[in-house]
Design a protein around this motif. Sequence first.
Motif, PDB file in Angstrom:
ATOM      1  N   MET A   1      71.978 130.743  25.332  1.00 25.34           N
ATOM      2  CA  MET A   1      71.584 130.333  26.910  1.00 25.34           C
ATOM      3  C   MET A   1      71.202 131.518  27.641  1.00 25.34           C
ATOM      4  SD  MET A   1      73.936 128.666  29.971  1.00 25.34           S
ATOM      5  CE  MET A   1      73.469 126.965  29.434  1.00 25.34           C
ATOM      6  N   GLU A   2      70.131 131.285  28.377  1.00 26.34           N
ATOM      7  CA  GLU A   2      69.384 132.216  29.244  1.00 26.34           C
ATOM      8  C   GLU A   2      70.239 132.751  30.268  1.00 26.34           C
ATOM      9  OE1 GLU A   2      66.649 132.908  32.894  1.00 26.34           O
ATOM     10  OE2 GLU A   2      65.955 131.078  31.503  1.00 26.34           O
ATOM     11  N   VAL A   3      70.442 134.132  30.379  1.00 28.78           N
ATOM     12  CA  VAL A   3      71.222 134.759  31.355  1.00 28.78           C
ATOM     13  C   VAL A   3      71.097 134.176  32.955  1.00 28.78           C
ATOM     14  CG1 VAL A   3      72.103 136.813  32.491  1.00 28.78           C
ATOM     15  CG2 VAL A   3      71.807 136.617  29.895  1.00 28.78           C
ATOM     16  N   GLU A   4      69.885 134.008  33.422  1.00 27.27           N
ATOM     17  CA  GLU A   4      70.050 133.629  34.753  1.00 27.27           C
ATOM     18  C   GLU A   4      70.234 132.258  34.981  1.00 27.27           C
ATOM     19  OE1 GLU A   4      69.346 135.586  37.372  1.00 27.27           O
ATOM     20  OE2 GLU A   4      69.300 137.214  35.749  1.00 27.27           O
ATOM     21  N   LEU A   5      69.977 131.211  33.954  1.00 21.29           N
ATOM     22  CA  LEU A   5      70.153 129.826  34.242  1.00 21.29           C
ATOM     23  C   LEU A   5      71.821 129.939  34.257  1.00 21.29           C
ATOM     24  CD1 LEU A   5      69.869 126.878  34.197  1.00 21.29           C
ATOM     25  CD2 LEU A   5      69.607 127.088  31.971  1.00 21.29           C
ATOM     26  N   ALA A   6      72.415 130.735  33.278  1.00 20.77           N
ATOM     27  CA  ALA A   6      73.955 130.745  33.242  1.00 20.77           C
ATOM     28  C   ALA A   6      74.574 131.247  34.613  1.00 20.77           C
ATOM     29  CB  ALA A   6      74.414 131.532  31.825  1.00 20.77           C
ATOM     30  N   ARG A   7      74.019 132.321  35.096  1.00 15.95           N
ATOM     31  CA  ARG A   7      74.554 132.891  36.324  1.00 15.95           C
ATOM     32  C   ARG A   7      74.417 131.529  37.418  1.00 15.95           C
ATOM     33  NH1 ARG A   7      73.019 138.693  37.742  1.00 15.95           N
ATOM     34  NH2 ARG A   7      74.770 138.454  39.267  1.00 15.95           N
ATOM     35  N   GLN A   8      73.228 131.022  37.311  1.00 19.34           N
ATOM     36  CA  GLN A   8      73.273 129.872  38.493  1.00 19.34           C
ATOM     37  C   GLN A   8      74.325 128.932  38.262  1.00 19.34           C
ATOM     38  OE1 GLN A   8      69.251 128.303  38.017  1.00 19.34           O
ATOM     39  NE2 GLN A   8      68.098 130.084  38.714  1.00 19.34           N
ATOM     40  N   GLN A   9      74.926 128.496  36.940  1.00 14.15           N
ATOM     41  CA  GLN A   9      75.826 127.583  36.795  1.00 14.15           C
ATOM     42  C   GLN A   9      77.040 127.989  37.137  1.00 14.15           C
ATOM     43  OE1 GLN A   9      75.230 126.371  32.792  1.00 14.15           O
ATOM     44  NE2 GLN A   9      73.402 124.988  33.284  1.00 14.15           N
ATOM     45  N   TRP A  10      77.263 129.503  36.849  1.00 12.17           N
ATOM     46  CA  TRP A  10      78.502 130.273  37.218  1.00 12.17           C
ATOM     47  C   TRP A  10      78.866 130.268  38.839  1.00 12.17           C
ATOM     48  CZ3 TRP A  10      77.322 135.106  33.812  1.00 12.17           C
ATOM     49  CH2 TRP A  10      77.451 134.340  32.402  1.00 12.17           C
ATOM     50  N   GLN A  11      77.844 130.577  39.407  1.00  7.66           N
ATOM     51  CA  GLN A  11      77.567 130.583  41.167  1.00  7.66           C
ATOM     52  C   GLN A  11      77.910 129.072  41.703  1.00  7.66           C
ATOM     53  OE1 GLN A  11      73.784 132.281  41.809  1.00  7.66           O
ATOM     54  NE2 GLN A  11      74.552 134.628  41.501  1.00  7.66           N
ATOM     55  N   ASP A  12      77.229 128.211  41.008  1.00  6.42           N
ATOM     56  CA  ASP A  12      77.423 126.744  41.410  1.00  6.42           C
ATOM     57  C   ASP A  12      79.097 126.543  41.168  1.00  6.42           C
ATOM     58  OD1 ASP A  12      74.870 126.616  42.160  1.00  6.42           O
ATOM     59  OD2 ASP A  12      74.374 125.191  40.327  1.00  6.42           O
ATOM     60  N   GLY A  13      79.584 126.846  40.054  1.00  5.74           N
ATOM     61  CA  GLY A  13      80.942 126.568  39.805  1.00  5.74           C
ATOM     62  C   GLY A  13      81.826 127.402  40.852  1.00  5.74           C
ATOM     63  N   ASN A  14      81.459 128.427  41.160  1.00  2.00           N
ATOM     64  CA  ASN A  14      82.523 129.276  42.162  1.00  2.00           C
ATOM     65  C   ASN A  14      82.287 128.522  43.628  1.00  2.00           C
ATOM     66  OD1 ASN A  14      83.853 131.847  42.799  1.00  2.00           O
ATOM     67  ND2 ASN A  14      82.185 132.133  44.037  1.00  2.00           N
ATOM     68  N   ARG A  15      80.960 128.141  43.907  1.00  2.00           N
ATOM     69  CA  ARG A  15      80.849 127.551  45.269  1.00  2.00           C
ATOM     70  C   ARG A  15      81.782 126.225  45.300  1.00  2.00           C
ATOM     71  NH1 ARG A  15      75.312 128.085  44.282  1.00  2.00           N
ATOM     72  NH2 ARG A  15      74.791 130.144  44.862  1.00  2.00           N
ATOM     73  N   ARG A  16      81.732 125.506  44.456  1.00  2.00           N
ATOM     74  CA  ARG A  16      82.588 124.201  44.202  1.00  2.00           C
ATOM     75  C   ARG A  16      84.057 124.505  44.353  1.00  2.00           C
ATOM     76  NH1 ARG A  16      78.995 123.066  40.039  1.00  2.00           N
ATOM     77  NH2 ARG A  16      80.330 123.490  38.344  1.00  2.00           N
ATOM     78  N   VAL A  17      84.343 125.590  43.775  1.00  2.00           N
ATOM     79  CA  VAL A  17      85.827 126.080  44.047  1.00  2.00           C
ATOM     80  C   VAL A  17      86.100 126.392  45.231  1.00  2.00           C
ATOM     81  CG1 VAL A  17      87.791 127.604  43.387  1.00  2.00           C
ATOM     82  CG2 VAL A  17      86.299 126.468  41.546  1.00  2.00           C
ATOM     83  N   GLU A  18      84.897 127.215  45.834  1.00  2.00           N
ATOM     84  CA  GLU A  18      85.223 127.656  47.376  1.00  2.00           C
ATOM     85  C   GLU A  18      85.291 126.624  48.364  1.00  2.00           C
ATOM     86  OE1 GLU A  18      85.925 130.820  48.582  1.00  2.00           O
ATOM     87  OE2 GLU A  18      86.107 131.103  46.549  1.00  2.00           O
ATOM     88  N   ARG A  19      84.641 125.476  48.123  1.00  2.00           N
ATOM     89  CA  ARG A  19      84.235 124.378  49.082  1.00  2.00           C
ATOM     90  C   ARG A  19      85.693 123.716  49.027  1.00  2.00           C
ATOM     91  NH1 ARG A  19      78.537 123.365  47.611  1.00  2.00           N
ATOM     92  NH2 ARG A  19      79.569 122.386  45.595  1.00  2.00           N
ATOM     93  N   THR A  20      86.608 123.806  48.102  1.00  2.00           N
ATOM     94  CA  THR A  20      88.193 122.935  47.969  1.00  2.00           C
ATOM     95  C   THR A  20      88.973 123.858  48.889  1.00  2.00           C
ATOM     96  OG1 THR A  20      88.849 124.402  46.286  1.00  2.00           O
ATOM     97  CG2 THR A  20      87.774 122.352  45.828  1.00  2.00           C
ATOM     98  N   ARG A  21      88.589 125.117  49.583  1.00  2.00           N
ATOM     99  CA  ARG A  21      89.726 125.565  50.542  1.00  2.00           C
ATOM    100  C   ARG A  21      90.094 124.682  51.540  1.00  2.00           C
ATOM    101  NH1 ARG A  21      90.313 131.250  50.300  1.00  2.00           N
ATOM    102  NH2 ARG A  21      88.870 132.198  49.132  1.00  2.00           N
TER     103      ARG A  21
END
Length: 102
Positions: A1-21
Motif C-alpha cells: 500500500m502506498e504510504v501516503e494513502l495509508a497515513r490518510q487512513q490512519w489519520q481518519d481512524g484516529n479522528r474517528r476515535v477522537e470524536r468519541t470523546r
Amino acid sequence: MEVELARQQWQDGNRRVERTRVDHARYVRLAEQVDLVVAGLRERVGQVFTLAELAVAYDGADDWARELLEEADPDAPPSAEPGTVADAAFHVYARGAADYRP
C-alpha cells in the motif's frame, strides 16, 4: 500500500476515535483497544521501522486486530469498530518510524 494513502487512513481512524470523546465510556473502550493493537504492532513490526514497512504491515490489519481484540477479552462482545481501532493504532505507532514527519 502506498504510504501516503495509508497515513490518510490512519489519520481518519484516529479522528474517528477522537470524536468519541463526547461518549466517555465508548472513548475509553476504544482507547484501550488502540493500546492493545499498538502492543501487537510492537511485536509484529518491532521498534525500528520505516513508514513503508509499517504500510506493508497494514495489509490485513483489520483481521489480525479483530483477532487480537477477541483474544484479549474473549467474554466481551466483538469490537464494533476493529478497522477504526487498527487505523488509530497505526497512526499512533507511525510516530515512532525512523522516517516519520508530521
